[in-house]
Design a protein around this motif. Structure first.
Motif, PDB file in Angstrom:
ATOM      1  N   LYS A   1     -57.747  37.112 -99.775  1.00  0.00           N
ATOM      2  CA  LYS A   1     -59.183  36.913 -99.990  1.00  0.00           C
ATOM      3  C   LYS A   1     -59.506  35.452-100.324  1.00  0.00           C
ATOM      4  O   LYS A   1     -60.503  34.894 -99.857  1.00  0.00           O
ATOM      5  CB  LYS A   1     -59.586  37.816-101.161  1.00  0.00           C
ATOM      6  CG  LYS A   1     -61.055  37.874-101.435  1.00  0.00           C
ATOM      7  CD  LYS A   1     -61.362  39.050-102.357  1.00  0.00           C
ATOM      8  CE  LYS A   1     -62.795  38.981-102.862  1.00  0.00           C
ATOM      9  NZ  LYS A   1     -63.106  40.123-103.734  1.00  0.00           N
TER      10      LYS A   1
ATOM     11  N   TYR B   1     -62.214  41.327-108.979  1.00  0.00           N
ATOM     12  CA  TYR B   1     -61.256  41.726-107.952  1.00  0.00           C
ATOM     13  C   TYR B   1     -60.926  43.213-107.981  1.00  0.00           C
ATOM     14  O   TYR B   1     -60.487  43.766-106.988  1.00  0.00           O
ATOM     15  CB  TYR B   1     -59.947  40.946-108.113  1.00  0.00           C
ATOM     16  CG  TYR B   1     -60.092  39.432-108.040  1.00  0.00           C
ATOM     17  CD1 TYR B   1     -60.215  38.791-106.819  1.00  0.00           C
ATOM     18  CD2 TYR B   1     -60.094  38.655-109.202  1.00  0.00           C
ATOM     19  CE1 TYR B   1     -60.339  37.399-106.748  1.00  0.00           C
ATOM     20  CE2 TYR B   1     -60.214  37.273-109.139  1.00  0.00           C
ATOM     21  CZ  TYR B   1     -60.340  36.648-107.912  1.00  0.00           C
ATOM     22  OH  TYR B   1     -60.459  35.288-107.840  1.00  0.00           O
ATOM     23  N   THR B   2     -61.078  43.829-109.167  1.00  0.00           N
ATOM     24  CA  THR B   2     -60.570  45.201-109.311  1.00  0.00           C
ATOM     25  C   THR B   2     -61.271  45.909-110.468  1.00  0.00           C
ATOM     26  O   THR B   2     -61.843  45.264-111.345  1.00  0.00           O
ATOM     27  CB  THR B   2     -59.045  45.171-109.589  1.00  0.00           C
ATOM     28  OG1 THR B   2     -58.602  46.510-109.804  1.00  0.00           O
ATOM     29  CG2 THR B   2     -58.730  44.362-110.848  1.00  0.00           C
TER      30      THR B   2
ATOM     31  N   ALA C   1     -56.506  32.670-109.114  1.00  0.00           N
ATOM     32  CA  ALA C   1     -57.523  33.733-109.005  1.00  0.00           C
ATOM     33  C   ALA C   1     -58.403  33.744-110.253  1.00  0.00           C
ATOM     34  O   ALA C   1     -59.629  33.878-110.170  1.00  0.00           O
ATOM     35  CB  ALA C   1     -56.850  35.087-108.816  1.00  0.00           C
TER      36      ALA C   1
ATOM     37  N   ASP D   1     -52.025  44.440-104.754  1.00  0.00           N
ATOM     38  CA  ASP D   1     -53.283  43.857-105.249  1.00  0.00           C
ATOM     39  C   ASP D   1     -53.249  42.333-105.114  1.00  0.00           C
ATOM     40  O   ASP D   1     -54.224  41.695-104.724  1.00  0.00           O
ATOM     41  CB  ASP D   1     -53.478  44.158-106.749  1.00  0.00           C
ATOM     42  CG  ASP D   1     -53.685  45.643-107.031  1.00  0.00           C
ATOM     43  OD1 ASP D   1     -54.187  46.357-106.123  1.00  0.00           O
ATOM     44  OD2 ASP D   1     -53.331  46.083-108.150  1.00  0.00           O
TER      45      ASP D   1
ATOM     46  N   ILE E   1     -55.595  39.700-103.085  1.00  0.00           N
ATOM     47  CA  ILE E   1     -56.339  38.591-103.702  1.00  0.00           C
ATOM     48  C   ILE E   1     -55.997  37.275-103.008  1.00  0.00           C
ATOM     49  O   ILE E   1     -56.876  36.465-102.696  1.00  0.00           O
ATOM     50  CB  ILE E   1     -56.025  38.506-105.213  1.00  0.00           C
ATOM     51  CG1 ILE E   1     -56.634  39.712-105.914  1.00  0.00           C
ATOM     52  CG2 ILE E   1     -56.565  37.205-105.816  1.00  0.00           C
ATOM     53  CD1 ILE E   1     -56.315  39.786-107.407  1.00  0.00           C
TER      54      ILE E   1
END
Ligand SMILES: Cc1cc2nc3c(=O)[nH]c(=O)nc-3n(C[C@H](O)[C@H](O)[C@H](O)COP(=O)(O)OP(=O)(O)OC[C@H]3O[C@@H](n4cnc5c(N)ncnc54)[C@H](O)[C@@H]3O)c2cc1C
Ligand SMILES: Cc1cc2nc3c(=O)[nH]c(=O)nc-3n(C[C@H](O)[C@H](O)[C@H](O)COP(=O)(O)OP(=O)(O)OC[C@H]3O[C@@H](n4cnc5c(N)ncnc54)[C@H](O)[C@@H]3O)c2cc1C
Lengths: 539, 539
Positions: free
Chosen positions: B323, B305-306, B296, B316, B320
């Motif tokens: 995604k 992402y956050t 990631a 979370d 990810i």
């Protein structure tokens, strides 16, 4: 006058040690390891060579000087690490040189004999011979010095583990795993090229490789900081009391083969075929390219083929090759892995070698002899230890032998030149050339087997002239030896003289720092402690 | 008052060296290497971190203490071996500690910074950066310290040799071949597992590995007698001025792949599948098993992402992974060789891994991203150097990083426990766990990537607490680290304390013998010369 002790005086005392001090040393040693584990070399007893399996412990079984030159004063066999440490402490106290060995079958390189006459042999293999662990998941074993290829193999067979784990073995199975590894000896499976990975467990008073906290030290042996294992190989810095050795997982398929080549001068072409295949690992293991006389000698003594005492001629060798249905050069290899992989490898191997005119490919079942060299190699290349190769030592009566082991790159031109130089000198000295090329990842160990009559002083003289001359010849060509007999250590170390002998200066500095009294195998591989007058000792 | 010299005084003087002596040392150094090759670390200039490719030379680019703690007094760049020797002689004369480095991109382990503040950096890579030889037949190169993976690769491409010879490369291409090898760094081709084979050319005043007569020293590096190369790795015993490195012959076919695994707790099952395949060399290279956050982070910074500043939760991370169409663990490998061999290997690999529920197999062309991790790994695993992986350092703003690198055996239980212990501590310290397992022949290098904000002193404090705590935790479990940052060297060396610190005693004895003035990288990996009061220096 009554003596307070019954300890006999030895044939040779350690240098600068009085008879009284020696006797005290021996009685102290006896109280450490037990009376039954101390043998003084009594001059009353003849120096009996014994046999390979029942080997002598205090002199060189295949002496190239007089038998009582490289001779120990006594042999002591400790029963565990604390006793090894106590003996080393005692030797330091009395400044007595010691010479550690494991199984003591370092035949051709000096056997159990010490470099300095009168040293005390430390025989580690007698009592410290346990297989401490065989780890199947991690594919390794942890062994003591007395564990031989035979004993580890037998253990694997008995416990049913041999189905999972193979050993890398040298030609003879009686050697110790530790002795062979610390000498950086050669085995022939795919793990042979990697060399054994020596793990000096705990050279007493000096080091400790066993790693806390790294409990995976046998899987990842580098640890942290300077990586010291190498300085305990071919050296005189300590005593290895245990070692981890990587075993090879059963590759899931195996097939040995031989390719014969008819002409002596095929050598160069063969080697140039080997190089790319080995680099690509199409040749997965350490294959050997053997001279006809090595194979001939494994089959029969020289007298079987001829009445001559002189070196055989080209015509003689052609005749022998024809008789044995072998080539003048014979290549022994194996393929490892499941069938489709073996098939792909075989295809590449045949495509390369069989372009050489007259070459022939054999599987073991294609050979009619009961136990030919291919049958023997088929065992060795899958890690089954044997004694077959011992037979070539009997090429001539009272066969003794001495190894000459120069390194060459894998190149036809180099191989041909090295062969030419060594063969010519062998003939000059009145001996047959017997030899083999062991192919490592990128080098070849050329092993020239000098067989001589060990009862004939004149032949011993000639073989010494021969090897000393070849060391010089090869150094002039840019070839150094990888290992040697006691008698040649100084001469060969001296050829590694780049940058004003910087390597030897480094070795001596480390030696003096770790062994200030100079008691540990002084002179081994040419490294003399400062406590010795080197000039006086060099042979 | 007029000074006779314009040499500025440095931020930090070498210990026990007066300003005057320092200035004389500098002017003597200038006369050896030329004024343009000496830089004094002027306190007037800020300590600028530079960039990976344009790196700072006198301090740690990713400082975990204050930037001016691990800082050099000056940096000197010799132009050849005689100048290296002259500088070492000068340092001995003035008892000035030196810190040699090659490319100086040892990022995450201290960069170019010395262990002892005020040491003089010896930058070998600036002027000594020639590729001395590329030998196609023998498949090796001989390089100077400044040769990077990029420069050797470019050379092979330009000369058309890359078709024949591949390099083993680490994740980033800007490192030097010598620097990485002497640190025992990791590459990812089939040659990665063997490690680079360091060949200390000629540590000035100390040793010489280059072998006369063995002109094949780059093909057979053991030579004769004690094998010393290892003591010049991760050590402070000398300076490596050239090195032979084995190149990999083009294997005749190549295919990278990725296998994704959906659940965090698949780890143990995956690793137990890896072990037998790796032992059998069905996995031919050094594959990696990467945590989702490493991949990631290579794609995007955390902020993408956050909005969180706190460690990500399991949910979370699942999000990810979904995604990015990746697993919670992602395995990257390659097969090497002609088609039939690759096919046989792929069959075995798929049969083993794809039994894990939810796992998926991908070739690079199966992936839709423009340049995903599989595309990057496909380059790395065939020895094409890149800078891709640098991106994960930007996971958080002002990203700095510190590597924590414990060794584990290839065992599901060990991997799961090591992951659990390190992940828990990362969370406790307020950081995300980012990591990868690099699979060697029989061990795994678990590389935990600690990314912190290098401008935030509080984060630096936390990351120091974190790594010190993990060293302790891991030692208690029997795991040691293979390499570390300057700040951790003493602590980690101290965990390798078997047999009353026998290893350190050995290291110190050799250190004091070879470097009696204690000028060569004092404190490196916890080895302090006798001329330093160790207790005072330990961090
Ligand atoms: C026909 C024939 C074929 C051979 N083929 C091969 C071959 O294929 N490959 C090969 O490598 N060799 C070969 N050899 C040579 C030799 O026989 C083997 O290398 C043998 O394994 C070495 O003997 P060993 O293990 O008993 O060593 P030892 O005699 O026990 O030890 C050899 C030396 O290593 C050192 N040493 C041993 N143990 C320790 C210790 N615990 N601590 C510190 N130092 C120690 C000592 O200097 C000692 O002298 C062959 C010999 C013959 C006769
Ligand atoms: C994103 C990222 C990914 C990375 N991936 C990897 C990886 O895959 N594998 C890996 O191993 N590392 C990895 N690293 C760590 C590091 O970047 C590399 O190991 C790098 O190659 C080391 O830098 P260098 O070669 O420039 O060494 P240098 O900084 O030049 O040297 C490192 C140290 O080695 C010693 N040294 C260097 N040259 C000499 C010499 N000539 N004589 C004596 N001692 C010397 C010195 O102690 C010096 O401090 C990674 C780092 C980052 C940031």
């Amino acid at each position: 006058m009554a003596s307070t002790t019954t300890t006999p005086l030895p044939r040779r005392l350690p240098p600068n040690v009085t008879p009284e001090a020696f006797q005290t040393f021996i009685s102290r040693a006896q109280s450490i390891v037990g009376v039954e584990n101390v043998t003084v070399v009594d001059p009353q007893n003849p120096l009996d060579d014994g046999t390979y399996m029942d080997n002598c412990k205090a002199h060189d079984m295949h002496a190239v000087y007089e038998r009582d030159y490289f001779v120990a004063s006594a042999v002591v066999a400790p029963r565990g690490v604390p006793e090894v440490q106590a003996i080393v402490k005692l030797a330091n106290e009395f400044v007595v040189p010691v010479w550690p060995f494991s199984a003591g079958r370092n035949v051709g390189y000096g056997g159990t004999a010490p470099r300095v006459p009168g040293s005390v042999g430390i025989e580690l293999g007698k009592n410290m011979n346990k297989i401490l662990e065989v780890n199947v998941e991690g594919a390794y074993a942890l062994v003591e010095p007395g564990v031989t290829y035979f004993s580890l193999y037998d253990h694997l067979v008995k416990t049913g583990l041999r189905e999972h784990l193979w050993i890398d073995v040298p030609d003879l199975g009686g050697g110790s795993i530790i002795g062979n590894a610390v000498e950086r000896g050669v085995g022939y499976t795919p793990y042979g090229g990697m060399g054994a990975l020596p793990e000096p467990g705990n050279p007493p008073g000096l080091a400790a490789h066993e790693q806390k906290p790294n409990k995976a030290w046998q899987l990842f042996n580098y640890g942290f900081g300077p990586y010291n294992d190498g300085i305990f190989t071919q050296s005189n810095l300590g005593i290895v009391v245990k070692m981890g050795i990587w075993l090879m997982p059963n590759p899931g398929g195996y097939q040995a083969y031989m390719i014969t080549f008819p002409r002596d001068d095929d050598l160069s072409a063969i080697v140039d075929k080997i190089r790319p295949l080995r680099l690509q690992m199409v040749l997965q293991n350490v294959p050997t390219l053997r001279h006809i006389l090595l194979d001939a000698a494994v089959h029969n003594p020289k007298s079987h083929y001829t009445d001559k005492n002189t070196p055989l001629t080209e015509a003689d060798m052609d005749e022998i090759a024809a008789k044995l249905n072998l080539g003048r050069w014979n290549f022994y290899g194996a393929v490892y892995g499941p069938e489709p992989i073996r098939a792909a490898l075989f295809e590449a191997i045949k495509a390369a070698f069989l372009t050489i005119p007259g070459s022939k490919f054999y599987l073991p079942e294609d050979r009619k002899e009961e136990r030919g060299v291919l049958h023997m190699r088929s065992d060795t290349l899958q890690g089954i230890p044997s004694l077959d190769e011992l037979k070539w030592v009997d090429w001539i009566p009272n066969g003794g032998h001495l190894f000459f082991s120069p390194i060459a790159k894998i190149s036809g031109a180099d191989a041909a030149l090295q062969y030419e130089v060594t063969k010519r000198r062998c003939r000059e000295a009145g001996f047959d050339f017997i030899g083999t090329f062991l192919v490592g990842m990128r080098d070849m160990h050329h092993i020239v087997c000098l067989v001589f009559d060990r009862e004939d002083p004149e032949q011993r003289l000639r073989v010494r002239w021969l090897i000393r001359t070849m060391v010089k010849d090869c150094a002039a060509q840019g070839w150094g030896e990888y290992r040697t007999h006691l008698a040649l250590m100084d001469q060969i170390a001296n050829t590694y003289n780049f940058n004003d002998n910087a390597l030897m200066k480094l070795n001596e500095t480390i030696k003096n720092a770790l062994d200030p009294n100079g008691i540990m195998a002084p002179g081994k591989n040419g490294v003399w402690p400062a406590t010795y007058d080197k000039e006086q000792w060099v042979l």
